[in-house]
Design a protein around this motif. Structure first.
Motif, PDB file in Angstrom:
ATOM      1  N   MET A 140       0.785  -1.223   0.333  1.00 43.23           N
ATOM      2  CA  MET A 140      -0.049   0.034   0.044  1.00 43.23           C
ATOM      3  C   MET A 140       0.917   1.248   0.074  1.00 43.23           C
ATOM      4  O   MET A 140       0.623   2.334  -0.752  1.00 43.23           O
ATOM      5  CB  MET A 140      -0.988  -0.059   1.175  1.00 43.23           C
ATOM      6  N   SER A 141       2.012   1.266   0.785  1.00 46.01           N
ATOM      7  CA  SER A 141       2.797   2.289   0.804  1.00 46.01           C
ATOM      8  C   SER A 141       3.335   2.628  -0.760  1.00 46.01           C
ATOM      9  O   SER A 141       3.541   3.954  -1.328  1.00 46.01           O
ATOM     10  CB  SER A 141       3.920   2.266   1.791  1.00 46.01           C
ATOM     11  N   GLY A 142       3.949   1.557  -1.157  1.00 47.20           N
ATOM     12  CA  GLY A 142       4.489   1.530  -2.754  1.00 47.20           C
ATOM     13  C   GLY A 142       3.369   2.015  -3.496  1.00 47.20           C
ATOM     14  O   GLY A 142       3.825   2.756  -4.605  1.00 47.20           O
ATOM     15  N   ALA A 143       2.192   1.772  -3.547  1.00 43.48           N
ATOM     16  CA  ALA A 143       1.217   2.224  -4.287  1.00 43.48           C
ATOM     17  C   ALA A 143       1.031   3.929  -4.233  1.00 43.48           C
ATOM     18  O   ALA A 143       0.536   4.186  -5.226  1.00 43.48           O
ATOM     19  CB  ALA A 143      -0.284   1.495  -3.803  1.00 43.48           C
ATOM     20  N   THR A 145       3.565   5.879  -3.495  1.00 46.49           N
ATOM     21  CA  THR A 145       4.767   6.481  -3.582  1.00 46.49           C
ATOM     22  C   THR A 145       5.038   7.213  -5.072  1.00 46.49           C
ATOM     23  O   THR A 145       4.742   6.637  -6.043  1.00 46.49           O
ATOM     24  CB  THR A 145       6.053   5.666  -3.213  1.00 46.49           C
ATOM     25  N   ASN A 146       5.797   8.337  -4.916  1.00 46.80           N
ATOM     26  CA  ASN A 146       6.268   8.770  -6.406  1.00 46.80           C
ATOM     27  C   ASN A 146       5.089   9.195  -7.157  1.00 46.80           C
ATOM     28  O   ASN A 146       5.124   9.039  -8.578  1.00 46.80           O
ATOM     29  CB  ASN A 146       7.263   7.882  -7.120  1.00 46.80           C
ATOM     30  N   ASN A 147       3.894   9.640  -6.633  1.00 48.16           N
ATOM     31  CA  ASN A 147       2.556  10.073  -7.445  1.00 48.16           C
ATOM     32  C   ASN A 147       2.160   8.731  -8.106  1.00 48.16           C
ATOM     33  O   ASN A 147       1.618   8.983  -9.322  1.00 48.16           O
ATOM     34  CB  ASN A 147       3.059  11.110  -8.098  1.00 48.16           C
ATOM     35  N   LEU A 148       2.628   7.679  -7.845  1.00 46.20           N
ATOM     36  CA  LEU A 148       1.931   6.371  -8.359  1.00 46.20           C
ATOM     37  C   LEU A 148       0.485   6.346  -8.196  1.00 46.20           C
ATOM     38  O   LEU A 148      -0.306   6.017  -9.484  1.00 46.20           O
ATOM     39  CB  LEU A 148       2.613   4.910  -7.959  1.00 46.20           C
ATOM     40  N   ASN A 149      -0.049   6.506  -7.079  1.00 47.86           N
ATOM     41  CA  ASN A 149      -1.549   6.526  -6.741  1.00 47.86           C
ATOM     42  C   ASN A 149      -2.043   5.433  -7.488  1.00 47.86           C
ATOM     43  O   ASN A 149      -3.407   5.875  -8.219  1.00 47.86           O
ATOM     44  CB  ASN A 149      -2.045   8.110  -7.165  1.00 47.86           C
ATOM     45  N   SER A 150      -1.672   4.128  -7.103  1.00 48.55           N
ATOM     46  CA  SER A 150      -2.571   3.017  -8.034  1.00 48.55           C
ATOM     47  C   SER A 150      -3.502   2.516  -7.042  1.00 48.55           C
ATOM     48  O   SER A 150      -3.325   1.951  -6.026  1.00 48.55           O
ATOM     49  CB  SER A 150      -1.454   1.997  -8.205  1.00 48.55           C
ATOM     50  N   TYR A 151      -4.691   2.632  -7.695  1.00 47.15           N
ATOM     51  CA  TYR A 151      -5.910   1.936  -7.017  1.00 47.15           C
ATOM     52  C   TYR A 151      -5.658   0.274  -6.730  1.00 47.15           C
ATOM     53  O   TYR A 151      -6.023  -0.180  -5.763  1.00 47.15           O
ATOM     54  CB  TYR A 151      -7.144   2.213  -7.603  1.00 47.15           C
ATOM     55  N   PRO A 152      -5.316  -0.302  -8.041  1.00 47.60           N
ATOM     56  CA  PRO A 152      -5.253  -1.610  -7.968  1.00 47.60           C
ATOM     57  C   PRO A 152      -4.389  -2.194  -6.983  1.00 47.60           C
ATOM     58  O   PRO A 152      -4.536  -3.300  -6.190  1.00 47.60           O
ATOM     59  CB  PRO A 152      -4.997  -2.172  -9.464  1.00 47.60           C
ATOM     60  N   LEU A 153      -3.129  -1.553  -6.833  1.00 46.99           N
ATOM     61  CA  LEU A 153      -2.015  -2.009  -5.749  1.00 46.99           C
ATOM     62  C   LEU A 153      -2.705  -1.906  -4.316  1.00 46.99           C
ATOM     63  O   LEU A 153      -2.247  -2.514  -3.536  1.00 46.99           O
ATOM     64  CB  LEU A 153      -0.813  -0.896  -6.241  1.00 46.99           C
ATOM     65  N   LEU A 154      -3.305  -0.659  -4.102  1.00 45.33           N
ATOM     66  CA  LEU A 154      -3.852  -0.346  -2.852  1.00 45.33           C
ATOM     67  C   LEU A 154      -4.901  -1.644  -2.411  1.00 45.33           C
ATOM     68  O   LEU A 154      -4.829  -2.066  -1.187  1.00 45.33           O
ATOM     69  CB  LEU A 154      -4.695   0.783  -2.844  1.00 45.33           C
ATOM     70  N   ILE A 155      -5.633  -2.253  -3.498  1.00 46.70           N
ATOM     71  CA  ILE A 155      -6.537  -3.319  -3.218  1.00 46.70           C
ATOM     72  C   ILE A 155      -5.701  -4.516  -2.876  1.00 46.70           C
ATOM     73  O   ILE A 155      -5.958  -5.169  -1.811  1.00 46.70           O
ATOM     74  CB  ILE A 155      -7.507  -3.610  -4.316  1.00 46.70           C
ATOM     75  N   VAL A 156      -4.748  -4.692  -3.666  1.00 44.53           N
ATOM     76  CA  VAL A 156      -3.765  -5.966  -3.338  1.00 44.53           C
ATOM     77  C   VAL A 156      -3.282  -5.782  -1.880  1.00 44.53           C
ATOM     78  O   VAL A 156      -3.121  -6.998  -1.305  1.00 44.53           O
ATOM     79  CB  VAL A 156      -2.456  -5.805  -4.495  1.00 44.53           C
TER      80      VAL A 156
END
Length: 568
Positions: A140-143, A145-156
């Motif tokens: 979730m932290s990586g999702a 970081t660096n303005n990635l703002n990835s919703y799928p990664l937050l779900i994972v």
């Protein structure tokens, strides 16, 4: 056949079995098979010293810290709701999916994990579950970081964290149930868990927006949560090795079986047929938890936004105010645990938690002044303080055989998860239907939950005093440990209960009082059959929770379920 006593002073099964455990000659009476020592150097002919209190205290501290990271992140996502929706460009229904993952996953998963906690031990499973939470926190932290703002990664990340979040406290309970008996420190240890948990959640929830605002991105709040999760993972590893060290060097009795704690993998610790061994009192406690536990824990999810609306302040002030209720439970729960250990009164505490919850919701529903709002949150804090420890302790107290503790606790927790999803989804729908986006209509749902919890616990409390043989397990849970043998004799005489003289040898040296206590708590044949019906009702609640969540996604309701808020 009349009851005959062989000794004027009765001995507990733990005392009698400890004599055999000095020479590590467990007689194999455990249902898990022969309790042979797990470590080769345990086969010592010389008696081992008793476990010192200092090591018991160390076990309490380290075990409590195993979930510090879990509870730190409890309200993190919801506190950052506005920021996350803005940065990831998602809508309310997508946010609802993100934060509801923990509750949905654990409606079924915690039952399976409960089996492995009993089978493999709480120490080992604490490492596994804390590892899952850490991996999820890092993803979730990586999702973010660096303005990635990835919703799928937050779900994972949420799914990974949910695997650990839902049952990590169950593993803690298993550790404490091994080292502490009811009335001899178990309730205090549960209170200590929730003292640490509330402090962690208060800090994480109240600082989330402060960190995001001052450091320029919400990723920092998530990364700090990951660091805390890493600390908790290290504590879990320390607990695992400390448990091995203590059982190798000291004479540690497993308080769930009365045999020496060897750390051996157990067999047959979970059996669906155990359902018929759960008494009516257990199912009433589950019904109470469906409304009180789920109601109290789920209200956390709207507390920040509700404070903003009532006080007309921003997210930072709302977060601080809504988090303040956690400080009272943090200071009070250990002392409540001590009180329960000494005086019992478990049903009384259930009623008190429901009553304070009801008063809180009544104040919020029928008054809109700032003073009333503050008073309501004080009563809500009181209900939070007296909710966890009594509910965990009473499950162990009312179940006739400790081997079914994991089964009972997993069932209760699964149904509570579903109930949280039900009330928060319905509340989100009511909020969305409001022309002003107000949460006031949703408070009615929590008011209904509070009223039902008071009705159930009040009925149990009344029966425990005025018709004690109707719910003997409830009556015995009210009695102080020192008065338990006398109360067991009184209830047994009222029922005309007798036990065979040779039962002591048949049941591994269990004392007469313990045998009577087990019989009194055990369901009758008819109520044992009805237990399957009660289980079906619990499964129906779980199914309704899933269905309502699906409907909530289609409605696009506000995401208000607190990730990881699983209650007890």
């Amino acid at each position: 056949m009349s009851v005959q006593r062989q000794n004027s002073v009765e001995k507990s099964p733990i005392d009698e079995k400890e004599k055999a455990s000095v020479d590590v000659k467990d007689d194999g009476s455990s249902r898990g098979g022969d309790q042979s020592p797990a470590l080769p150097y345990e086969r010592s002919s010389s008696p081992k010293p008793k476990l010192p209190y200092s090591w018991q205290l160390a076990m309490i501290v380290l075990t409590c810290l195993c979930t510090f990271g879990n509870h730190w992140s409890n309200g993190l996502i919801v506190s950052l709701k506005t920021t996350i929706i803005k940065e990831t460009h998602i809508n309310n229904s997508q946010f609802a999916t993100l934060v509801a993952v923990t509750n949905l996953v654990n409606t079924f998963l915690c039952i399976a994990l409960g089996f492995y906690i009993d089978k493999l031990g709480g120490a080992l499973m604490s490492v596994v579950l804390a590892g899952f939470h850490l991996s999820g926190a890092i993803v979730m932290s990586g999702a973010a970081t660096n303005n990635l703002n990835s919703y799928p990664l937050l779900i994972v990340g949420k799914v990974l964290a949910a695997i650990g979040d839902g049952s990590l406290d169950n593993a803690q309970h298993r550790i404490f149930s091994t080292y502490f008996a009811p009335g001899k420190g178990f309730a205090f240890s549960i209170g200590a868990i929730w003292c640490v948990a509330n402090l962690a959640q208060f800090t994480g929830q109240s600082t989330a927006n402060v960190i995001a605002t001052n450091l320029g991105t919400y990723a920092w709040a998530l990364w700090i949560s990951s660091v805390i999760a890493g600390f908790s993972f290290a504590c879990a590893i320390t607990v695992f090795f400390l448990d091995r060290y203590l059982r190798g060097r000291y004479d540690v009795t497993d308080q769930t079986s009365g045999l020496r704690h060897t750390g051996q993998i157990k067999r047959g610790t979970f059996n669906i047929a155990a359902i018929k061994h759960l008494p009516l009192t257990f199912w009433l406690v589950v019904a109470f938890a469906v409304f009180e536990n789920a109601g109290v824990q789920s209200f956390v999810s709207i507390s920040t936004q509700f404070a903003q609306q009532r006080l007309k302040k921003g997210a930072v002030i709302g977060g601080w105010v809504s988090s303040f209720y956690l400080l009272l439970p943090a200071g009070l729960t250990p002392f409540l645990g001590i009180y329960i250990d000494v005086y019992g009164k478990r049903i009384g505490f259930l009623f008190l938690s429901g009553l304070t919850f009801l008063i809180s919701m009544l104040l919020l529903k029928f008054s809109h002044s700032v003073e009333t709002f503050i008073a309501a949150y004080v009563f809500y804090a009181l209900s939070q303080a007296v909710t966890p420890a009594p509910q965990v302790e009473i499950i162990r107290s009312i179940i006739p055989d400790p081997q079914y503790f994991a089964t009972g606790f997993a069932i209760k927790k699964s149904v509570v998860q579903a109930s949280i999803v039900i009330i928060t989804t319905a509340a989100g729908r009511l909020q969305d239907l409001s022309p002003t986006d107000s949460l006031d209509p949703a408070v009615t749902l929590w008011l209904v939950y509070a009223f039902l919890s008071v009705a159930i616990s009040g009925a149990m409390l009344a029966l425990s005093y005025y018709a004690p043989n109707t719910l003997p397990a409830a009556r015995l849970s009210q009695v102080a440990p020192r008065d338990l043998p006398a109360e067991v004799e009184r209830l047994a005489n009222a029922r005309g209960l007798t036990v065979p003289k040779d039962a002591e040898s048949d049941e591994g040296g269990m004392s007469e009082v313990k045998r009577k206590e087990r019989i009194l708590k055990s369901p009758t044949h008819q109520s044992g059959v009805l237990s399957w019906g009660y289980l079906a009702l619990g499964l129906a609640v779980i199914v309704i929770g899933w269905v309502l969540f699906g409907m909530g996604v289609s409605w696009g309701v506000h995401g208000s379920v607190v990730a990881g808020t699983v209650g007890e």
